[in-house]
Design a protein around this motif. Structure first.
Motif, PDB file in Angstrom:
ATOM      1  N   UNK A 204       0.813  -1.218   0.000  1.00 52.66           N
ATOM      2  CA  UNK A 204       0.000   0.000   0.000  1.00 52.66           C
ATOM      3  C   UNK A 204       0.849   1.272   0.000  1.00 52.66           C
ATOM      4  N   UNK A 205       2.043   1.216   0.566  1.00 52.82           N
ATOM      5  CA  UNK A 205       2.897   2.412   0.583  1.00 52.82           C
ATOM      6  C   UNK A 205       3.684   2.580  -0.718  1.00 52.82           C
ATOM      7  N   UNK A 206       3.631   1.553  -1.533  1.00 48.25           N
ATOM      8  CA  UNK A 206       4.340   1.607  -2.809  1.00 48.25           C
ATOM      9  C   UNK A 206       3.493   2.242  -3.921  1.00 48.25           C
ATOM     10  N   UNK A 207       2.184   2.423  -3.609  1.00 50.57           N
ATOM     11  CA  UNK A 207       1.268   3.005  -4.595  1.00 50.57           C
ATOM     12  C   UNK A 207       0.721   4.309  -4.014  1.00 50.57           C
ATOM     13  N   UNK A 208       1.313   5.414  -4.343  1.00 52.26           N
ATOM     14  CA  UNK A 208       0.860   6.704  -3.820  1.00 52.26           C
ATOM     15  C   UNK A 208      -0.554   7.015  -4.329  1.00 52.26           C
ATOM     16  N   UNK A 209      -1.408   7.428  -3.405  1.00 57.61           N
ATOM     17  CA  UNK A 209      -2.773   7.784  -3.814  1.00 57.61           C
ATOM     18  C   UNK A 209      -3.719   7.814  -2.620  1.00 57.61           C
ATOM     19  N   UNK A 210      -4.980   7.975  -2.901  1.00 56.16           N
ATOM     20  CA  UNK A 210      -6.021   8.044  -1.872  1.00 56.16           C
ATOM     21  C   UNK A 210      -6.659   6.681  -1.681  1.00 56.16           C
ATOM     22  N   UNK A 211      -6.791   6.262  -0.411  1.00 57.67           N
ATOM     23  CA  UNK A 211      -7.412   4.976  -0.090  1.00 57.67           C
ATOM     24  C   UNK A 211      -8.928   5.165  -0.006  1.00 57.67           C
ATOM     25  N   UNK A 212      -9.663   4.340  -0.776  1.00 57.30           N
ATOM     26  CA  UNK A 212     -11.123   4.429  -0.796  1.00 57.30           C
ATOM     27  C   UNK A 212     -11.794   3.242  -0.124  1.00 57.30           C
ATOM     28  N   UNK A 213     -11.063   2.478   0.639  1.00 60.54           N
ATOM     29  CA  UNK A 213     -11.673   1.365   1.351  1.00 60.54           C
ATOM     30  C   UNK A 213     -10.785   0.147   1.373  1.00 60.54           C
ATOM     31  N   UNK A 214     -11.264  -0.852   2.094  1.00 58.37           N
ATOM     32  CA  UNK A 214     -10.520  -2.086   2.286  1.00 58.37           C
ATOM     33  C   UNK A 214     -11.425  -3.253   1.952  1.00 58.37           C
ATOM     34  N   UNK A 215     -10.851  -4.330   1.458  1.00 65.05           N
ATOM     35  CA  UNK A 215     -11.648  -5.514   1.148  1.00 65.05           C
ATOM     36  C   UNK A 215     -12.160  -6.147   2.428  1.00 65.05           C
ATOM     37  N   UNK A 216     -13.182  -6.968   2.302  1.00 68.42           N
ATOM     38  CA  UNK A 216     -13.776  -7.613   3.481  1.00 68.42           C
ATOM     39  C   UNK A 216     -12.756  -8.470   4.224  1.00 68.42           C
ATOM     40  N   UNK A 217     -11.836  -9.078   3.477  1.00 70.88           N
ATOM     41  CA  UNK A 217     -10.822  -9.933   4.099  1.00 70.88           C
ATOM     42  C   UNK A 217      -9.688  -9.134   4.723  1.00 70.88           C
ATOM     43  N   UNK A 218      -9.579  -7.874   4.327  1.00 68.38           N
ATOM     44  CA  UNK A 218      -8.518  -7.017   4.850  1.00 68.38           C
ATOM     45  C   UNK A 218      -7.179  -7.199   4.181  1.00 68.38           C
ATOM     46  N   UNK A 219      -7.111  -8.031   3.148  1.00 65.68           N
ATOM     47  CA  UNK A 219      -5.821  -8.320   2.517  1.00 65.68           C
ATOM     48  C   UNK A 219      -5.511  -7.355   1.382  1.00 65.68           C
ATOM     49  N   UNK A 220      -6.472  -6.497   1.013  1.00 65.29           N
ATOM     50  CA  UNK A 220      -6.218  -5.559  -0.082  1.00 65.29           C
ATOM     51  C   UNK A 220      -6.936  -4.237   0.170  1.00 65.29           C
ATOM     52  N   UNK A 221      -6.422  -3.194  -0.508  1.00 64.27           N
ATOM     53  CA  UNK A 221      -6.965  -1.851  -0.381  1.00 64.27           C
ATOM     54  C   UNK A 221      -7.373  -1.338  -1.765  1.00 64.27           C
ATOM     55  N   UNK A 222      -8.397  -0.464  -1.774  1.00 61.01           N
ATOM     56  CA  UNK A 222      -8.811   0.193  -3.016  1.00 61.01           C
ATOM     57  C   UNK A 222      -8.161   1.575  -3.050  1.00 61.01           C
ATOM     58  N   UNK A 223      -7.176   1.719  -3.920  1.00 61.32           N
ATOM     59  CA  UNK A 223      -6.371   2.947  -3.938  1.00 61.32           C
ATOM     60  C   UNK A 223      -6.541   3.671  -5.271  1.00 61.32           C
ATOM     61  N   UNK A 224      -6.807   4.983  -5.175  1.00 60.20           N
ATOM     62  CA  UNK A 224      -6.872   5.846  -6.344  1.00 60.20           C
ATOM     63  C   UNK A 224      -5.489   6.475  -6.534  1.00 60.20           C
ATOM     64  N   UNK A 225      -4.722   6.032  -7.529  1.00 55.67           N
ATOM     65  CA  UNK A 225      -3.363   6.556  -7.721  1.00 55.67           C
ATOM     66  C   UNK A 225      -3.367   8.074  -7.942  1.00 55.67           C
ATOM     67  N   UNK A 226      -2.307   8.733  -7.469  1.00 57.60           N
ATOM     68  CA  UNK A 226      -2.212  10.190  -7.590  1.00 57.60           C
ATOM     69  C   UNK A 226      -2.228  10.625  -9.055  1.00 57.60           C
ATOM     70  N   UNK A 227      -1.675   9.788  -9.953  1.00 57.30           N
ATOM     71  CA  UNK A 227      -1.586  10.142 -11.364  1.00 57.30           C
ATOM     72  C   UNK A 227      -2.959  10.315 -12.022  1.00 57.30           C
ATOM     73  N   UNK A 228      -3.994   9.598 -11.438  1.00 55.85           N
ATOM     74  CA  UNK A 228      -5.330   9.653 -12.046  1.00 55.85           C
ATOM     75  C   UNK A 228      -6.272  10.565 -11.265  1.00 55.85           C
TER      76      UNK A 228
END
Length: 523
Positions: A204-228
């Protein structure tokens, strides 16, 4: 006393009529149909039904499908500065479309429907409003069209361009991060209308951007990259601008509707009435019914009459037609005969068909049947025991009779099933005779059923009273359901009892007891 609508099952006729309508407003009128007091209005109602039924049987199908109940929508539209949603505007458009089609259908036929034309001629097509709504909104999907305004067209083109730009950026990022194993899924997702990547938690720290939530399992994040981010912001602003323009378009259309509200409301009223007449015509077709002749005297003459609900349930061929006349020199009929022989059905048929005709409905009887000026129908049929008032069946019977005697007049039809039953036969028959004499004095029409011999004798001996019976096949001990005027009927109690297996010595003794009783009375 129970409602006459329930006793004679007129409520069920209302429901059958409502099912023949095509719209809620038409069904509403059907469920509230009732006798029409003014004879001119009644004749007009019957004529409307006759004219439309003739059209249905000789012309192309009536283009009436598609009427929507827009009455609540029009109430909203009447509020100053109110804005109707797309669906409401489409429903108005659809209903106006039906009004336009019906107006075009009836216009060349006005000479052949002079009575119905008084209603159909009030339809006011509003093609300009229809066209305005059609141009702006897809009436099937309820979506505002791109070309509803130049501004909306421009905005949506910009949205498309911005979305393509955002998609190219995020697709490039997707390939890059996926190649390094940083994504949980190699797809672009959408959160809150923004394009995001599904990133593994450890990256998650390797992909700069805004976090829009987490999966139900907690193993992944929904990230909006800064470039977009900027492209997504542009899209969001354009969507807001699009919504403001849609609101402006809807407000404009709502104002157009508001200006024409009286005409739209008139069309809505007329469409409901046409649908109501259409329902009456369709029910007439289902019952093979006809308009009776309306006459001014207090008289009923039914030929080939069938109980409409029985007709609908078992079919025309399985219902024995009824011929019965009352009025003029004969004001009262005493119907006798065995149980389950059709006496009550005959009683209900006369009452129900009279109410139907007086409500502007065709009746399942031959066209030369006549319905006189009957303003009130009273009926006591079945067990109307009053539990609420702690009355026995007989007490309730007398209470209902008292109510009828106080309200009936020379424009009344009175129907009483098993008059005077439920108490001592001698006293019951005496009360029944007194009631019939009272109704005769008032010149009310009355039809009663009975098993009492004394009432049959009274009918035979009294001017203005006729005997009647339901035919019974003595060989088969089965009813034929044919009504015979002028002939009293037998209950055939001993024959039926013997047929059902009672010992001969029992039925023979019963015959002897009746003979002895008659002899003692006569002696």
């Amino acid at each position: 006393m129970d409602s006459i609508f329930d006793i004679l099952e007129f409520t069920r006729i209302r429901e059958e009529l409502a099912e023949c309508a095509t719209s809620p407003p038409g069904s509403d009128l059907a469920r509230t149909i009732k006798p029409i007091p003014e004879r001119l209005d009644l004749q007009e109602s019957l004529s409307q039904t006759t004219e439309l039924k003739t059209l249905l049987e000789s012309d192309q199908a009536l283009p009436i499908d598609g009427i929507i109940d827009i009455r609540p929508v029009l109430k909203k539209a009447a509020i100053e500065n109110s804005v109707l949603p797309e669906e409401d505007l489409c429903h108005i458009c659809q209903t106006l479309s039906v009004a336009r089609r019906l107006a075009a259908y009836f216009r060349p036929k006005l000479e052949s429907i002079p009575v119905l034309a008084k209603i159909t001629g009030r339809l006011k097509p509003l093609p300009d409003i229809e066209e305005a709504i059609h141009q702006a909104i897809d009436v099937k999907t309820y979506q505002v069209k791109d070309n509803a305004s130049p501004q909306l067209s421009r905005i949506r083109k910009q949205i498309f361009v911005s979305q393509e730009r955002a998609r190219r950026i995020i697709d490039s990022l997707l390939k890059s991060y996926a190649s390094r194993g940083m994504l949980q899924e190699n797809v672009v997702s959408v959160r809150d209308g923004r394009l995001v990547l599904i990133v593994k938690d450890e990256f998650k720290r390797k992909v700069p951007g805004l976090v829009h939530g987490q999966s139900a399992s907690g193993v992944s994040l929904f990230i909006e990259p800064m470039e977009v981010l900027e492209a997504n912001n542009d899209i969001r602003e354009l969507y807001l601008e699009e919504q403001r323009e849609i609101e402006r378009i809807l407000a404009r259309l709502s104002a157009v509707v508001r200006q024409a509200l009286p005409a739209i409301e008139e069309n809505t009223f007329v469409l409901a009435h046409i649908d109501f007449v259409y329902a009456k015509a369709r029910l007439s077709q289902r019952l093979n019914a006809h308009a009776p002749e309306l006459i001014d005297e207090t008289k009923i003459a039914l030929f080939g009459a069938r109980h409409p609900l029985l007709y609908l349930r078992v079919g025309e061929k399985n219902v024995v037609p009824l011929d019965i006349q009352i009025g003029g020199d004969s004001l009262s009929i005493v119907i006798s005969g065995p149980n389950a022989g059709g006496k009550t059905v005959a009683l209900k048929t006369v009452g129900l068909l009279t109410m139907m005709a007086n409500s502007g409905l065709h009746i399942p009887a031959l066209p030369h049947s006549q319905i006189g000026n009957i303003r009130h129908v009273f009926a006591i049929i079945g067990d109307q025991q009053s539990i609420e008032n702690d009355l026995s069946t007989f007490s309730s019977h007398l209470t209902n009779i008292n109510n009828i005697l106080s309200r009936s007049d020379d424009r009344s039809l009175v129907l009483i099933d098993e008059i005077g039953a439920g108490t001592d036969p001698e006293e019951g028959s005496a009360l029944a005779i007194a009631v019939l004499k009272h109704l005769l004095a008032k010149k009310s029409l009355s039809i009663v059923t009975t098993h009492q011999s004394r009432l049959k004798a009274f009918a035979y001996q009294t001017e203005g009273v006729e005997n009647g019976s339901m035919e019974f096949d003595i060989k088969t001990l089965q009813p034929t359901y044919l009504f015979r005027l002028g002939i009293p009927g037998s209950s055939y109690a001993f024959e039926i009892a013997r047929r059902l297996g009672l010992p001969a010595e029992v039925t023979d003794e019963a015959r002897n007891l009746v003979s002895e009783h008659k002899s003692s009375l006569e002696g």
